[in-house]
Each structure stands twice: as structure tokens, then as C-alpha cells.
Scaffold this active site. Structure first.
Site, PDB file in Angstrom:
ATOM      1  N   SER A  47       4.785   4.828  -5.969  1.00 19.28           N
ATOM      2  CA  SER A  47       5.674   5.143  -4.850  1.00 19.28           C
ATOM      3  C   SER A  47       6.271   3.889  -4.212  1.00 19.28           C
ATOM      4  O   SER A  47       7.239   3.980  -3.453  1.00 19.28           O
ATOM      5  CB  SER A  47       4.920   5.954  -3.790  1.00 19.28           C
ATOM      6  N   HIS A  48       5.703   2.705  -4.500  1.00 15.65           N
ATOM      7  CA  HIS A  48       6.224   1.462  -3.938  1.00 15.65           C
ATOM      8  C   HIS A  48       6.645   0.465  -5.021  1.00 15.65           C
ATOM      9  O   HIS A  48       6.849  -0.708  -4.737  1.00 15.65           O
ATOM     10  CB  HIS A  48       5.169   0.817  -3.025  1.00 15.65           C
ATOM     11  N   HIS A 120      12.140  -2.728   6.282  1.00 11.07           N
ATOM     12  CA  HIS A 120      10.833  -2.708   5.617  1.00 11.07           C
ATOM     13  C   HIS A 120      10.729  -1.495   4.704  1.00 11.07           C
ATOM     14  O   HIS A 120      10.979  -0.378   5.132  1.00 11.07           O
ATOM     15  CB  HIS A 120       9.711  -2.672   6.651  1.00 11.07           C
ATOM     16  N   PHE A 121      10.382  -1.708   3.464  1.00  6.83           N
ATOM     17  CA  PHE A 121      10.227  -0.583   2.531  1.00  6.83           C
ATOM     18  C   PHE A 121       9.000  -0.738   1.644  1.00  6.83           C
ATOM     19  O   PHE A 121       8.683   0.145   0.858  1.00  6.83           O
ATOM     20  CB  PHE A 121      11.460  -0.481   1.613  1.00  6.83           C
ATOM     21  N   ALA A 123       4.975  -1.985   0.173  1.00  9.80           N
ATOM     22  CA  ALA A 123       3.546  -1.818   0.433  1.00  9.80           C
ATOM     23  C   ALA A 123       3.026  -3.010   1.227  1.00  9.80           C
ATOM     24  O   ALA A 123       3.442  -4.147   1.024  1.00  9.80           O
ATOM     25  CB  ALA A 123       2.790  -1.701  -0.890  1.00  9.80           C
ATOM     26  N   LEU A 124       2.094  -2.740   2.150  1.00 10.33           N
ATOM     27  CA  LEU A 124       1.507  -3.806   2.956  1.00 10.33           C
ATOM     28  C   LEU A 124       0.332  -4.486   2.268  1.00 10.33           C
ATOM     29  O   LEU A 124      -0.036  -5.602   2.641  1.00 10.33           O
ATOM     30  CB  LEU A 124       1.048  -3.245   4.307  1.00 10.33           C
ATOM     31  N   ASP A 178      -4.933   0.141   2.215  1.00 11.17           N
ATOM     32  CA  ASP A 178      -3.564   0.286   2.713  1.00 11.17           C
ATOM     33  C   ASP A 178      -3.243   1.769   2.705  1.00 11.17           C
ATOM     34  O   ASP A 178      -3.318   2.408   1.650  1.00 11.17           O
ATOM     35  CB  ASP A 178      -2.603  -0.492   1.800  1.00 11.17           C
ATOM     36  N   GLY A 187       7.222   8.269   0.255  1.00 13.06           N
ATOM     37  CA  GLY A 187       7.623   8.100  -1.136  1.00 13.06           C
ATOM     38  C   GLY A 187       6.927   9.055  -2.078  1.00 13.06           C
ATOM     39  O   GLY A 187       7.475   9.429  -3.115  1.00 13.06           O
ATOM     40  N   GLU A 188       5.690   9.466  -1.745  1.00  8.58           N
ATOM     41  CA  GLU A 188       4.973  10.420  -2.586  1.00  8.58           C
ATOM     42  C   GLU A 188       5.679  11.778  -2.593  1.00  8.58           C
ATOM     43  O   GLU A 188       5.767  12.446  -3.622  1.00  8.58           O
ATOM     44  CB  GLU A 188       3.528  10.579  -2.099  1.00  8.58           C
ATOM     45  N   ARG A 304     -16.589   4.222  -4.710  1.00  8.98           N
ATOM     46  CA  ARG A 304     -15.663   3.164  -5.109  1.00  8.98           C
ATOM     47  C   ARG A 304     -15.205   2.406  -3.875  1.00  8.98           C
ATOM     48  O   ARG A 304     -15.136   2.968  -2.779  1.00  8.98           O
ATOM     49  CB  ARG A 304     -14.422   3.750  -5.799  1.00  8.98           C
ATOM     50  N   ARG A 310      -6.786   0.231  -8.274  1.00 11.75           N
ATOM     51  CA  ARG A 310      -5.587  -0.599  -8.363  1.00 11.75           C
ATOM     52  C   ARG A 310      -5.864  -1.883  -9.148  1.00 11.75           C
ATOM     53  O   ARG A 310      -5.046  -2.311  -9.972  1.00 11.75           O
ATOM     54  CB  ARG A 310      -5.098  -0.916  -6.940  1.00 11.75           C
TER      55      ARG A 310
END
Length: 336
Positions: A47-48, A120-121, A123-124, A178, A187-188, A304, A310
Site C-alpha cells: 500500500s506504500h 506526505h504520502f 510510510a513512517l 507503524d 491505501g489498503e 512475532r 517485513r
């Protein structure tokens, strides 16, 4: 049936740079944006990832951001640095302010970076992860546009308001999380719409304030905060810290870029960094080791750590490259 298209990481980088160059982004902005979207694609944060280039280019075309803006640094206080993005993308401003933030955090123990007037668009997690790799613990957050209804409400007021944290782990990948304070990132929902899939109940309301599983109706209505009133309260905190505290906009005071050129997509971002070495001095190494006891006990229960999937995806992508849906690849190639 939709097929996927595979790219090596260097091909993904080249595609991103071609798209951004054609859209008029300066080399500095194109490089910073490419680092972010390719890192997200590499880590299977779809999504990012490369998909976000479409929105970025569209916003520039509609005058929602300045692709040539040069950030301006303001040394606000001993523990505060502010960057005026001047209508440009936040990513170059973060990279511009990162060294200043590190120096102030190491001098004072804690320091704040405020980014103003930015688009801003992204991922942090990539920002706080970069700070953790410098030995800092870090928080980052920002408002978005008003997409989310407060708990008990039915109309958009709050942003999806993401929040990220990273903790340095010497010799290991940092502990990073995040997440949006909405049930999912916007975005999802857009990816579900593009794929022709429904969304789970509980993600959003339609424009009439009724629960919906239609992603198109959700995008026209209001998303919901995660955890009910708890998520809404966290979202409100982010509005205040990354808005009025740094002299910037609340989510409901902004709007996406549009063809009429009347959109107001810029807002603020706040990043807070902590230096364990400054807090602890000679104890810093032993206390970072102490922190590992918590992670070990989480893993012992079969749980986890956030971002573990990731990091596993990163290893796969470094070896095999990335895949994106063929329609997305074709759309990106048209932009390039």
C-alpha cells in the site's frame, strides 16, 4: 486472472526515477521519494510501495505539491529543529533534518523535528528505522486528510493519522512498528477497490453513515478508528502534536489535490528522537541488552515482533526482486 510482473530492485528504482523525472520532480526529491517507495515495495508493504507514485504524480499535476521545492531549516531551540517543506514532499525534508535531529538528541537526550507545509504520502517506518540505525529510539506521526469518523460519529473529521516507533537493537534489525489509527491505511481500501474485492465489515461507513463492505462506498464515506474510542483518542493526540504544536493544520483543514487547483493537501509531521547513550551514559550498552529480555520473552510465547514479516520479506526481495500486479506495472510504465 491478474498476472504479476517481477522487477529487480534496481529496475524498480529506475522505473520510479523515470516517472518522477518526467513529472518534473527535482533530482533530490526524486531520489528521496524513490528510496521510500522502493523500500516499501521491497518489504512487501504494497500500500506504500510503487503504487504510491500514481498519487504523488497526480498531486503534482494538480498543483498539490511543489516538485522543485527546497526545504528550509530553522534551528528553533536547543532541542527543536523545524523544516519548512515549502509545499514539497515530506521525504526530502526528513532527510534534510535527520542529521540536525541526531545532533540535538545526542546533546540533550531528546529532540524534536517538526516538518511544516509538506505533502506526505509515505510510510513512517522507514524514517524511524533510519533513526534507530543511528542508535536512537524514535517516534513519528502526522495527520492526513479528514477520512475517519470519531467513535460514535458518522462523518470524516480525523485523519488516518499514522504513528511509528523504533527501538535500536545493536547487531539486529530494530524493533519497529507503524500503523494508522484507522482500522487500516486508506491505501489498503484503495487496493481492494482496484482489485475488485470487498472490504471486511468494520472498516468503514458509507456516505449515509451505514456500515459498508464496498471499498468505493467506503472511500466516499468515512473510515473508522481502530479500537473504538481508544484509537480515536490516539488519533486526536496526533492531530494536536503534529498540528497546532508545530504550527500546522488539523486534518479537517486540509483537502486532497483536485483538478480545480483548490485542494490544500499540505500539513505537518513531528518526529521525536531519544538518545539512549545520552540518557544512560556508561549504562547504555547494558540497558540495551536489558531491553532484549523483553523481546526474548515475547518470542518465547510464539508471538512475532512487529515488522518481523517485513524483514523476512526484505531478505526475499534482496535475493529475488519484487512483484507487482501487471495492471499496476502497465500504469506505471505509461507514467514513465
Amino acid at each position: 486472472m491478474t498476472h504479476d510482473f517481477s522487477l529487480r530492485l534496481e529496475e524498480a528504482e529506475s522505473l520510479s526515477l523515470r516517472i518522477l523525472g518526467k513529472a518534473g520532480f527535482s533530482p533530490a526529491h526524486a531520489d528521496a521519494i524513490t528510496r521510500s517507495v522502493v523500500a516499501a515495495q521491497r518489504d512487501e508493504c504494497h500500500s506504500h510501495g510503487l503504487y504510491r507514485l500514481i498519487n504523488c504524480v497526480d498531486a503534482a499535476r494538480k498543483g498539490g505539491l511543489d516538485p522543485q521545492a527546497e526545504p528550509v531549516v530553522h534551528d528553533q531551540a536547543p532541542g527543536v529543529v523545524k523544516i519548512d517543506a515549502r509545499g514539497g514532499c515530506s521525504l526530502l525534508s526528513f532527510e534534510t533534518g535527520k542529521a540536525h535531529l541526531k545532533e540535538k538528541a545526542e546533546r540533550n537526550g531528546v529532540a524534536v523535528l517538526g516538518i511544516n507545509h509538506c505533502f506526505h504520502f509515505s510510510a513512517l517506518w522507514s524514517e524511524v528505522e533510519a533513526l534507530a540505525e543511528l542508535g536512537l529510539a524514535a517516534l513519528a506521526m502526522n495527520p492526513t486528510h479528514a477520512f475517519v469518523a470519531p467513535t460514535g460519529g458518522s462523518k470524516p473529521l480525523l485523519g488516518t493519522n499514522p504513528f511509528a516507533f523504533a527501538w535500536p537493537r545493536p547487531g539486529r534489525s530494530p524493533y519497529v512498528f507503524d500503523f494508522a489509527t484507522s482500522v487500516v491505511a486508506r491505501g489498503e481500501i484503495e487496493l481492494h477497490r482496484r482489485a475488485g474485492n470487498s472490504i471486511p465489515k468494520g472498516w468503514a461507513l458509507n456516505s449515509e453513515g451505514e456500515p459498508t463492505t464496498d471499498p468505493a462506498a467506503a472511500l466516499e464515506g468515512a473510515m473508522l478508528p481502530f479500537g473504538g474510542h481508544k484509537g480515536a483518542a490516539l488519533s486526536t493526540m496526533i492531530e494536536l502534536l503534529a498540528g497546532p504544536l508545530i504550527g500546522d493544520a488539523l486534518s479537517h483543514e486540509t483537502s486532497p489535490a483536485n483538478d480545480a487547483g483548490t485542494g490544500r493537501p499540505q500539513h505537518g509531521e513531528i518526529v521525536i528522537a531519544f538518545s539512549p547513550e545520552t540518557f544512560l551514559g556508561a549504562q547504555s550498552e547494558s540497558q540495551l541488552t536489558h531491553a532484549e529480555a523483553l523481546f526474548d520473552r515475547i518470542l518465547e510465547q510464539g508471538s512475532r515482533l512487529p515488522s518481523q514479516r517485513r524483514f523476512e520479506a526484505r531478505d526475499r526481495s534482496l535475493e529475488h526482486g519484487v512483484t507487482i500486479p501487471m495492471p499496476l506495472y502497465e500504469e506505471l510504465e505509461r507514467l514513465a
